[in-house]
Design a protein around this motif. Sequence first.
Motif, short mmCIF file in Angstrom:
data_model
loop_
_atom_site.label_atom_id
_atom_site.label_comp_id
_atom_site.label_asym_id
_atom_site.label_seq_id
_atom_site.Cartn_x
_atom_site.Cartn_y
_atom_site.Cartn_z
N ARG A 76 0.84 -1.20 0.00
CA ARG A 76 0.00 0.00 0.00
C ARG A 76 0.87 1.25 0.00
NH1 ARG A 76 -3.91 -0.97 4.94
NH2 ARG A 76 -1.95 -0.29 5.80
N TYR A 77 0.31 2.34 -0.55
CA TYR A 77 1.03 3.61 -0.54
C TYR A 77 0.99 4.22 0.85
CZ TYR A 77 1.20 3.66 -5.63
OH TYR A 77 1.46 3.36 -6.93
N VAL A 78 2.14 4.76 1.28
CA VAL A 78 2.22 5.45 2.56
C VAL A 78 2.90 6.80 2.35
CG1 VAL A 78 2.27 3.36 3.98
CG2 VAL A 78 4.42 4.34 3.15
N ASN A 79 2.58 7.73 3.22
CA ASN A 79 3.21 9.05 3.27
C ASN A 79 4.30 9.02 4.32
OD1 ASN A 79 2.39 11.66 1.98
ND2 ASN A 79 0.36 10.75 2.29
N MET A 80 5.50 9.42 3.97
CA MET A 80 6.61 9.48 4.92
C MET A 80 7.43 10.72 4.63
SD MET A 80 6.87 6.77 6.90
CE MET A 80 5.83 5.35 7.02
N VAL A 81 8.17 11.16 5.61
CA VAL A 81 9.15 12.22 5.40
C VAL A 81 10.49 11.52 5.23
CG1 VAL A 81 10.30 14.20 6.44
CG2 VAL A 81 7.83 13.91 6.71
N VAL A 82 11.20 11.85 4.13
CA VAL A 82 12.48 11.20 3.83
C VAL A 82 13.56 12.25 3.71
CG1 VAL A 82 11.41 9.24 2.66
CG2 VAL A 82 12.06 11.24 1.35
N ARG A 83 14.80 11.83 3.90
CA ARG A 83 15.94 12.74 3.73
C ARG A 83 16.22 12.90 2.24
NH1 ARG A 83 21.08 11.34 6.97
NH2 ARG A 83 21.33 10.17 5.06
N ALA A 84 16.45 14.13 1.82
CA ALA A 84 16.75 14.40 0.41
C ALA A 84 18.00 13.64 -0.04
CB ALA A 84 16.94 15.90 0.20
N ASP A 85 18.97 13.48 0.86
CA ASP A 85 20.20 12.77 0.50
C ASP A 85 19.99 11.29 0.23
OD1 ASP A 85 21.65 15.08 0.73
OD2 ASP A 85 22.41 14.65 2.73
N ASP A 86 18.85 10.75 0.63
CA ASP A 86 18.57 9.33 0.43
C ASP A 86 17.89 9.04 -0.90
OD1 ASP A 86 19.67 8.81 2.89
OD2 ASP A 86 17.75 8.60 3.93
N LEU A 87 17.70 10.08 -1.73
CA LEU A 87 16.99 9.92 -3.01
C LEU A 87 17.94 10.14 -4.17
CD1 LEU A 87 13.72 11.85 -2.15
CD2 LEU A 87 14.20 9.41 -1.92
N GLU A 88 17.64 9.47 -5.30
CA GLU A 88 18.45 9.61 -6.51
C GLU A 88 17.57 9.43 -7.74
OE1 GLU A 88 21.34 6.48 -6.03
OE2 GLU A 88 19.91 4.91 -6.55
N ASN A 89 18.10 9.79 -8.89
CA ASN A 89 17.43 9.57 -10.18
C ASN A 89 16.07 10.28 -10.26
OD1 ASN A 89 16.99 8.59 -12.75
ND2 ASN A 89 16.27 6.60 -12.05
N PHE A 90 16.08 11.60 -10.13
CA PHE A 90 14.85 12.39 -10.18
C PHE A 90 14.36 12.50 -11.62
CE2 PHE A 90 16.98 13.66 -6.33
CZ PHE A 90 15.95 13.78 -5.43
N ARG A 91 13.04 12.38 -11.79
CA ARG A 91 12.40 12.50 -13.09
C ARG A 91 10.91 12.76 -12.87
NH1 ARG A 91 13.38 7.72 -11.17
NH2 ARG A 91 12.07 5.91 -11.55
#
Length: 195
Positions: A76-91
Amino acid sequence: MAHTEPTDDGVPDGLLGWCPVANMSRETVRGEGGPDIQHGTKHFRAGTLLWIPPVRWDPGHQRWRAVGRHRGNGGRYVNMVVRADDLENFRVKGVYSEALVRGLNGHGHDPAAPRTMQDPWTLERAQKWADARNHRGERAFFVDGNRRVLPGVSVPDPPPAEFEVDGETLYLVSHGQWGVQYSRRPRPVERLPGS
């Protein structure tokens, strides 16, 4: 499955809106006393596709609200707050699912209009946002004592061996999976045996 053939106006049939997306990084760094390398986070597996809704409130400290399929609740989809540094490959991707719209809308979701995104991204705005995240320099960290981010400082890739911030020269300590780290002290010169 929604049909994605373009209509006469060039918009894919079934499209409910546009949204920037990113993947959870393969390796995330945690730990105060030294780097602790993890694969993904407690809530999202490495590589999980995360949808980034427009900012309605700022969680601060380079953190963003993201919607994705949780690692342990049956997809299921969930809403979370994540660190920007933990993300890659924006599109940017199109939104076709009512369940995803519900997740992106969060508490503002209107059950009477399940296919309506609240405060939707335009394609142009979402693309500009994603492009800016992909073309930024790497964040620099200061590692004398406690590891901390150098505010407002990003360095190109490859990073310079030394640079000046507020009249002080900082020296490259390491560049790798733990980011770009600088210190006030230059790295010691390694001596080879017999030299």
